[in-house]
Write a protein that holds these residues in place. Sequence first.
Motif, PDB file in Angstrom:
ATOM      1  N   GLY A 124     -50.470  -0.045 -74.666  1.00 62.87           N
ATOM      2  CA  GLY A 124     -49.855  -1.200 -75.293  1.00 62.87           C
ATOM      3  C   GLY A 124     -50.080  -2.473 -74.522  1.00 62.87           C
ATOM      4  N   VAL A 125     -49.287  -3.469 -74.882  1.00 65.30           N
ATOM      5  CA  VAL A 125     -49.326  -4.772 -74.228  1.00 65.30           C
ATOM      6  C   VAL A 125     -47.893  -5.214 -73.956  1.00 65.30           C
ATOM      7  CG1 VAL A 125     -51.514  -5.474 -75.275  1.00 65.30           C
ATOM      8  CG2 VAL A 125     -49.369  -5.964 -76.460  1.00 65.30           C
ATOM      9  N   GLN A 126     -47.748  -6.098 -72.967  1.00 67.48           N
ATOM     10  CA  GLN A 126     -46.448  -6.633 -72.639  1.00 67.48           C
ATOM     11  C   GLN A 126     -46.645  -7.950 -71.891  1.00 67.48           C
ATOM     12  OE1 GLN A 126     -45.315  -3.416 -69.609  1.00 67.48           O
ATOM     13  NE2 GLN A 126     -44.683  -5.323 -68.573  1.00 67.48           N
ATOM     14  N   ASN A 127     -45.521  -8.581 -71.591  1.00 63.85           N
ATOM     15  CA  ASN A 127     -45.580  -9.774 -70.747  1.00 63.85           C
ATOM     16  C   ASN A 127     -44.927  -9.468 -69.401  1.00 63.85           C
ATOM     17  OD1 ASN A 127     -42.947  -9.802 -72.288  1.00 63.85           O
ATOM     18  ND2 ASN A 127     -42.570 -11.497 -70.861  1.00 63.85           N
ATOM     19  N   TYR A 128     -45.404 -10.136 -68.364  1.00 64.25           N
ATOM     20  CA  TYR A 128     -44.704 -10.141 -67.076  1.00 64.25           C
ATOM     21  C   TYR A 128     -44.598 -11.596 -66.648  1.00 64.25           C
ATOM     22  CZ  TYR A 128     -43.362  -9.541 -62.248  1.00 64.25           C
ATOM     23  OH  TYR A 128     -42.673  -9.616 -61.059  1.00 64.25           O
ATOM     24  N   ARG A 129     -43.368 -12.108 -66.630  1.00 59.69           N
ATOM     25  CA  ARG A 129     -43.137 -13.534 -66.466  1.00 59.69           C
ATOM     26  C   ARG A 129     -43.942 -14.269 -67.541  1.00 59.69           C
ATOM     27  NH1 ARG A 129     -40.334 -14.301 -61.678  1.00 59.69           N
ATOM     28  NH2 ARG A 129     -40.434 -12.534 -60.223  1.00 59.69           N
ATOM     29  N   ASN A 130     -44.860 -15.131 -67.151  1.00 63.57           N
ATOM     30  CA  ASN A 130     -45.653 -15.863 -68.151  1.00 63.57           C
ATOM     31  C   ASN A 130     -47.059 -15.297 -68.288  1.00 63.57           C
ATOM     32  OD1 ASN A 130     -43.580 -17.735 -68.704  1.00 63.57           O
ATOM     33  ND2 ASN A 130     -44.128 -18.927 -66.876  1.00 63.57           N
ATOM     34  N   LEU A 131     -47.260 -14.099 -67.766  1.00 65.78           N
ATOM     35  CA  LEU A 131     -48.587 -13.503 -67.773  1.00 65.78           C
ATOM     36  C   LEU A 131     -48.679 -12.402 -68.822  1.00 65.78           C
ATOM     37  CD1 LEU A 131     -49.122 -13.201 -63.912  1.00 65.78           C
ATOM     38  CD2 LEU A 131     -50.006 -14.990 -65.435  1.00 65.78           C
ATOM     39  N   PHE A 132     -49.874 -12.269 -69.391  1.00 64.95           N
ATOM     40  CA  PHE A 132     -50.164 -11.186 -70.341  1.00 64.95           C
ATOM     41  C   PHE A 132     -50.609  -9.948 -69.561  1.00 64.95           C
ATOM     42  CE2 PHE A 132     -53.456  -8.853 -72.607  1.00 64.95           C
ATOM     43  CZ  PHE A 132     -52.808  -8.515 -73.782  1.00 64.95           C
TER      44      PHE A 132
ATOM     45  N   THR B  46     -32.361  13.538 -75.404  1.00 61.63           N
ATOM     46  CA  THR B  46     -33.691  13.579 -74.800  1.00 61.63           C
ATOM     47  C   THR B  46     -33.638  12.992 -73.395  1.00 61.63           C
ATOM     48  OG1 THR B  46     -34.712  13.310 -76.982  1.00 61.63           O
ATOM     49  CG2 THR B  46     -36.110  12.943 -75.052  1.00 61.63           C
ATOM     50  N   ILE B  47     -34.072  13.776 -72.424  1.00 61.56           N
ATOM     51  CA  ILE B  47     -34.199  13.319 -71.045  1.00 61.56           C
ATOM     52  C   ILE B  47     -35.686  13.273 -70.718  1.00 61.56           C
ATOM     53  CG2 ILE B  47     -33.623  13.799 -68.632  1.00 61.56           C
ATOM     54  CD1 ILE B  47     -31.229  15.434 -69.731  1.00 61.56           C
ATOM     55  N   GLY B  48     -36.160  12.127 -70.207  1.00 62.17           N
ATOM     56  CA  GLY B  48     -37.596  11.969 -70.013  1.00 62.17           C
ATOM     57  C   GLY B  48     -37.966  11.444 -68.645  1.00 62.17           C
ATOM     58  N   ILE B  49     -39.189  11.713 -68.271  1.00 64.51           N
ATOM     59  CA  ILE B  49     -39.787  11.131 -67.075  1.00 64.51           C
ATOM     60  C   ILE B  49     -41.134  10.554 -67.470  1.00 64.51           C
ATOM     61  CG2 ILE B  49     -40.762  13.377 -66.372  1.00 64.51           C
ATOM     62  CD1 ILE B  49     -40.445  12.386 -63.441  1.00 64.51           C
ATOM     63  N   ARG B  50     -41.440   9.367 -66.952  1.00 66.52           N
ATOM     64  CA  ARG B  50     -42.644   8.656 -67.375  1.00 66.52           C
ATOM     65  C   ARG B  50     -43.357   8.050 -66.158  1.00 66.52           C
ATOM     66  NH1 ARG B  50     -42.232   3.617 -71.581  1.00 66.52           N
ATOM     67  NH2 ARG B  50     -41.441   5.301 -72.937  1.00 66.52           N
ATOM     68  N   TYR B  51     -44.671   8.208 -66.137  1.00 69.78           N
ATOM     69  CA  TYR B  51     -45.513   7.504 -65.162  1.00 69.78           C
ATOM     70  C   TYR B  51     -46.260   6.432 -65.933  1.00 69.78           C
ATOM     71  CZ  TYR B  51     -48.723   6.698 -61.285  1.00 69.78           C
ATOM     72  OH  TYR B  51     -49.426   6.125 -60.254  1.00 69.78           O
ATOM     73  N   SER B  52     -46.015   5.179 -65.597  1.00 65.06           N
ATOM     74  CA  SER B  52     -46.585   4.083 -66.373  1.00 65.06           C
ATOM     75  C   SER B  52     -47.147   3.017 -65.446  1.00 65.06           C
ATOM     76  CB  SER B  52     -45.520   3.468 -67.294  1.00 65.06           C
ATOM     77  OG  SER B  52     -44.449   2.927 -66.529  1.00 65.06           O
ATOM     78  N   GLY B  53     -47.792   2.066 -66.034  1.00 73.39           N
ATOM     79  CA  GLY B  53     -48.344   0.966 -65.255  1.00 73.39           C
ATOM     80  C   GLY B  53     -48.767  -0.175 -66.149  1.00 73.39           C
ATOM     81  N   PHE B  54     -48.899  -1.341 -65.561  1.00 75.36           N
ATOM     82  CA  PHE B  54     -49.462  -2.471 -66.299  1.00 75.36           C
ATOM     83  C   PHE B  54     -50.455  -3.191 -65.399  1.00 75.36           C
ATOM     84  CE2 PHE B  54     -45.541  -4.134 -64.405  1.00 75.36           C
ATOM     85  CZ  PHE B  54     -45.964  -5.319 -63.802  1.00 75.36           C
ATOM     86  N   VAL B  55     -51.403  -3.859 -66.032  1.00 73.18           N
ATOM     87  CA  VAL B  55     -52.498  -4.518 -65.331  1.00 73.18           C
ATOM     88  C   VAL B  55     -52.429  -6.015 -65.599  1.00 73.18           C
ATOM     89  CG1 VAL B  55     -54.986  -4.627 -64.982  1.00 73.18           C
ATOM     90  CG2 VAL B  55     -53.913  -2.444 -65.611  1.00 73.18           C
ATOM     91  N   LEU B  56     -52.369  -6.796 -64.515  1.00 73.80           N
ATOM     92  CA  LEU B  56     -52.394  -8.252 -64.618  1.00 73.80           C
ATOM     93  C   LEU B  56     -53.795  -8.759 -64.285  1.00 73.80           C
ATOM     94  CD1 LEU B  56     -49.044  -9.014 -62.760  1.00 73.80           C
ATOM     95  CD2 LEU B  56     -49.441  -9.115 -65.220  1.00 73.80           C
ATOM     96  N   PHE B  57     -54.216  -9.808 -64.953  1.00 76.93           N
ATOM     97  CA  PHE B  57     -55.550 -10.369 -64.744  1.00 76.93           C
ATOM     98  C   PHE B  57     -55.400 -11.796 -64.194  1.00 76.93           C
ATOM     99  CE2 PHE B  57     -55.692  -7.303 -68.177  1.00 76.93           C
ATOM    100  CZ  PHE B  57     -56.749  -6.488 -67.799  1.00 76.93           C
ATOM    101  N   ALA B  58     -55.992 -12.036 -63.008  1.00 68.67           N
ATOM    102  CA  ALA B  58     -55.903 -13.357 -62.380  1.00 68.67           C
ATOM    103  C   ALA B  58     -57.048 -13.511 -61.393  1.00 68.67           C
ATOM    104  CB  ALA B  58     -54.562 -13.523 -61.666  1.00 68.67           C
ATOM    105  N   ASN B  59     -57.253 -14.720 -60.907  1.00 69.00           N
ATOM    106  CA  ASN B  59     -58.281 -14.981 -59.910  1.00 69.00           C
ATOM    107  C   ASN B  59     -57.737 -14.687 -58.515  1.00 69.00           C
ATOM    108  OD1 ASN B  59     -60.093 -15.848 -61.867  1.00 69.00           O
ATOM    109  ND2 ASN B  59     -59.421 -17.992 -61.701  1.00 69.00           N
ATOM    110  N   ASP B  60     -58.607 -14.120 -57.659  1.00 69.30           N
ATOM    111  CA  ASP B  60     -58.189 -13.869 -56.279  1.00 69.30           C
ATOM    112  C   ASP B  60     -58.353 -15.134 -55.447  1.00 69.30           C
ATOM    113  OD1 ASP B  60     -60.906 -14.114 -55.823  1.00 69.30           O
ATOM    114  OD2 ASP B  60     -61.249 -11.956 -55.574  1.00 69.30           O
ATOM    115  N   SER B  61     -58.173 -15.007 -54.127  1.00 67.77           N
ATOM    116  CA  SER B  61     -58.216 -16.171 -53.235  1.00 67.77           C
ATOM    117  C   SER B  61     -59.600 -16.820 -53.197  1.00 67.77           C
ATOM    118  CB  SER B  61     -57.798 -15.768 -51.823  1.00 67.77           C
ATOM    119  OG  SER B  61     -58.636 -14.716 -51.337  1.00 67.77           O
ATOM    120  N   ASN B  62     -60.607 -16.073 -53.592  1.00 64.82           N
ATOM    121  CA  ASN B  62     -61.973 -16.617 -53.622  1.00 64.82           C
ATOM    122  C   ASN B  62     -62.357 -17.183 -54.982  1.00 64.82           C
ATOM    123  OD1 ASN B  62     -62.485 -15.873 -50.910  1.00 64.82           O
ATOM    124  ND2 ASN B  62     -62.915 -13.750 -51.569  1.00 64.82           N
ATOM    125  N   GLY B  63     -61.406 -17.174 -55.911  1.00 67.89           N
ATOM    126  CA  GLY B  63     -61.677 -17.703 -57.236  1.00 67.89           C
ATOM    127  C   GLY B  63     -62.361 -16.736 -58.160  1.00 67.89           C
TER     128      GLY B  63
END
Length: 370
Positions: free
Chosen positions: A236-244, A264-281
């Motif tokens: 899926g997709v989500q927001n984190y602060r002002n980032l997609f 229902t009792i559940g356990i989930r391993y999840s993650g999200f990926v942010l896209f941005a420029n590093d210190s080198n641009g």
Amino acid sequence: MKIKFALVLGILLGATGTLFAQWPPDSPAPPANKFFDLPYFSIADAWHFDLGKGNFMELELADHSQMSRYLNVDSLLLVFLDDVKPLRDSLADPVSGKRIDYLIDTAGRKFVRIRETRPNGGAYLLGDDQPSLLRTRQDTIHILLLAPPASRKSYLPLRYNRLTLVINRYDQLQSLVASGLNNKMKEADPATRHRYKDDANGSGYLAIDPTVTIKKEGMYGNWHSLDFSETYGLVGVQNYRNLFASSGAIGDNFVLHHRFDIHTIGIRYSGFVLFANDSNGHAHDYVNDIISISYSYDHLDPTTLRPAGLWTNFSFGWFVHREGSFVPRKTYVVTFGSLQLMNGRFLVEPGGYITGNHTTPFIRVSFRWL
């Protein structure tokens, strides 16, 4: 770390799965000894009809709404009799006890199985002229009709209704059709609100017709008690602060399903990926991994067997891996409720990231692919 994330997803997916079996409509038929059996947890309500002279009828339904299909039971039996006419030679033995299973599957195909049991020895009635051979076994007829799915979720397996007739001789069925079976069905129909009285065994009998009783024992008293585990996957997709952010998850639910209540009792391993420029641009992706535990509750409507009201669920999670400086340390994730669309295939989850006294809200939209 992205390799680690994929590896853990694969391990979770391979290690567990849905722990009950059912016969999907597009799969090969199960072995013959299971083909004509009721799938587990099919029956919610059942009635017993005493027809006299040792004959009786039983109706077992997936839920009350199925009763309307049997109010004209005479027509159903006439169709059955017409379908088995080509098999009359297999039913000609006057001594053997017969069991006939008649099933209409998910594709509308009709199947019949005939089993005969011959007595080990003979029993006779002695008369003036010559002894008459006695028949010591009754004949049993099971008619199974497919019931619709119980809910929008896959928690319940394939279900069938079953009409059973136990009669002294199969050739008596034709005469029973004209004996008022339709009237008995109409009397038992819950829609008529006819009153039942409790008998000594607590099963209950119809006040206007004591030959009609409710079956409560055994499987009928504990229907839909089903505990199992199921694996699921989300993208899926989500927001984190002002980032997609794109997101993904793999998890396992432990479901405690008792009558109209589903915990229902559940356990989930999840993650999200942010896209941005590093210190080198340079463009870079930053992976953040979360483990969370959840609890949800569903209540099924007793008549429709569909969830009543909103799906109540809650989850709490913590970060097990962070990349970049986007997510502060000691940040936790909570979700409150959710909205399920298209038969639960799409999931909308509101929640928040909590860091100390500060909460960052988010909305996550996911597609369920498992």
